[in-house]
Scaffold this motif. Structure first.
Motif, short mmCIF file in Angstrom:
data_model
loop_
_atom_site.label_atom_id
_atom_site.label_comp_id
_atom_site.label_asym_id
_atom_site.label_seq_id
_atom_site.Cartn_x
_atom_site.Cartn_y
_atom_site.Cartn_z
N ILE A 150 36.17 31.88 49.86
CA ILE A 150 35.93 32.88 48.81
C ILE A 150 35.84 32.19 47.45
O ILE A 150 34.94 32.47 46.65
N GLU A 154 32.42 32.12 45.09
CA GLU A 154 32.43 32.72 43.75
C GLU A 154 32.07 31.68 42.68
O GLU A 154 31.43 31.99 41.69
N ARG A 155 32.48 30.42 42.92
CA ARG A 155 32.09 29.35 42.00
C ARG A 155 30.60 29.04 42.12
O ARG A 155 29.90 28.86 41.12
N ASP A 158 28.69 31.67 40.50
CA ASP A 158 29.04 31.83 39.09
C ASP A 158 29.23 33.31 38.74
O ASP A 158 28.61 33.84 37.81
N VAL A 159 30.09 33.97 39.52
CA VAL A 159 30.38 35.39 39.29
C VAL A 159 31.85 35.55 38.93
O VAL A 159 32.66 34.63 39.09
N ASP A 160 32.18 36.75 38.45
CA ASP A 160 33.55 37.03 38.07
C ASP A 160 34.46 36.97 39.31
O ASP A 160 34.24 37.71 40.27
N PRO A 161 35.48 36.09 39.32
CA PRO A 161 36.32 35.92 40.51
C PRO A 161 37.00 37.21 40.96
O PRO A 161 37.01 37.53 42.16
N ASP A 163 36.15 40.37 40.43
CA ASP A 163 35.16 41.31 40.98
C ASP A 163 34.70 40.87 42.36
O ASP A 163 34.58 41.69 43.28
N PHE A 164 34.41 39.58 42.52
CA PHE A 164 33.92 39.10 43.81
C PHE A 164 34.98 39.25 44.90
O PHE A 164 34.68 39.67 46.02
N ARG A 165 36.22 38.95 44.57
CA ARG A 165 37.29 39.07 45.55
C ARG A 165 37.49 40.52 45.99
O ARG A 165 37.68 40.79 47.18
N ILE A 274 26.59 40.45 41.60
CA ILE A 274 27.15 39.83 42.80
C ILE A 274 26.23 40.03 43.99
O ILE A 274 25.91 39.08 44.72
N PHE A 278 24.41 37.04 45.89
CA PHE A 278 24.90 36.81 47.25
C PHE A 278 23.77 36.91 48.26
O PHE A 278 23.67 36.11 49.19
#
Length: 360
Positions: A150, A154-155, A158-161, A163-165, A274, A278
């Motif tokens: 995960i 996310e790195r 380059d998305v908000d960690p 939000d992605f989680r 995202i 993705f």
């Protein structure tokens, strides 16, 4: 039949290391994923209108070796009773014990190698098949999230960690809700898998024919065709069973996709970014990765997401969430593989009120 310990050690040896993180970053990611998994289920319950019973436990957060070990434990639950039965049959023949011993090690290495590859790609999963509970409680599943994967994705995107989680948790928690709110679903899937495996006990001529088909599938995949090992190793009976398994897994995966995008705009501010990044990542694998994915049938899983989500979206749009939820009534109300591609047929068969056709 299968050397499970060798499968674990092979997988752990071949698995790639996760992203570089500090101890503080690792602890923060694990803590946040556990918290978000509980938050996600509340959102999923409200959106799907499925009653999953008691409040959920936090997800189990693992690294790549932990994911490998958990999957081997699940495989043992499913495979060992059948493998023992097949092994006893084969040991009756000349040299049977030696053949079984050698074969178990080869199979252990093969399973370990596949799990090593997958351990760097899976973000999370709902584990249906767990070892017996020491307190003899009824068997239940377990939600597992793979923290290093995960963090890696996310790195990369380059998305908000945060939000992605949460977005990932929404998908995986949908599976937990499905299998806890629909009590018969877990046993149904296991029965289909058992039936599939029992249909695989074939004689030497069939084995040789499958080896030939396997070689042809590898060659076809290398050339960029659609060949994959999943199709190559099946008997006709297994293909019929696999159609049923594919239909139900397409449904649950598509439902997960639909829910994560349906809930997303309310609780994940950057959901559009995202999803776009993705989806692009899914399509952008390198040549070698594409080849391995095709051979293992993983490209079929990507199509399951798309086809299943389109089925759910179409049904909900036409008969509402309550109408769609009739899919969970019994095994007979699950869509067939043909109905996944033709939602109107499922609506007509199960809901009974297919919308009128639109005329030109």
């Amino acid at each position: 039949m299968i050397d499970w310990d060798l499968a674990v050690t092979t997988g752990e040896r071949l698995a790639r290391p996760g992203p570089q993180v500090s101890m503080a970053e690792a602890r923060q990611a694990v803590a946040e994923l556990r918290t978000l998994s509980v938050q996600a289920q509340r959102h999923v319950r409200e959106f799907t209108r499925l009653d999953a019973g008691a409040d959920p436990d936090q997800a189990v957060v693992v690294d790549r070796p932990g994911w490998i070990k958990a999957n081997v434990d699940g495989f043992r639950v499913v495979f060992e009773p059948l493998a023992d039965r097949m092994s006893r049959r084969r040991n009756d023949g000349p040299g049977g014990s030696l053949v079984t011993a050698v074969g178990s090690r080869i199979t252990g290495v093969q399973i370990g190698a596949v799990l090593a590859y997958m351990s760097g790609r899976v973000l999370g999963q709902y584990e249906l098949f767990l070892p017996p509970d020491p307190e003899n409680k009824a068997p239940t599943g377990r939600l597992t999230l793979v923290a290093p994967n995960i963090v890696h994705v996310e790195r990369e995107l380059d998305v908000d960690p945060h939000d992605f989680r949460l977005w990932v948790c929404l998908h995986e928690e949908t599976h937990r809700v499905q299998f806890t709110a629909v009590p018969w679903l877990r046993a149904h899937v296991q029965d289909q898998i058992t039936e599939f495996l029992l249909a695989s006990d074939v004689g030497l001529p069939e084995v040789l024919d499958r080896l030939r088909q396997t070689a042809e599938s590898v060659a076809d995949a290398v050339r960029g065709g659609e060949g994959n090992l999943i199709d190559a190793i099946q008997t006709p009976e297994q293909k019929e069973i696999l159609d049923r398994i594919t239909a139900v897994m397409t449904l649950v995966e598509g439902h997960g996709e639909y829910v994560m995008d349906g809930v997303g705009p309310e609780v994940v501010p950057s959901v559009d970014v995202i999803r776009a990044r993705f989806s692009k990542r899914r399509e952008g694998a390198g040549r070698l990765d594409q080849l391995v994915r095709r051979l293992l049938g993983l490209d079929l899983k990507m199509k399951q997401y798309e086809q299943g989500a389109e089925f759910v979206r179409t049904v909900v749009d036409q008969v509402g969430m309550d109408g769609f939820n009739k899919v969970w009534t019994s095994p007979n109300t699950l869509p067939t593989r043909q109905e996944i591609a033709d939602p109107q047929a499922w609506i007509a068969r199960v809901v009974g009120t297919a919308p009128p056709a639109i005329e030109d």
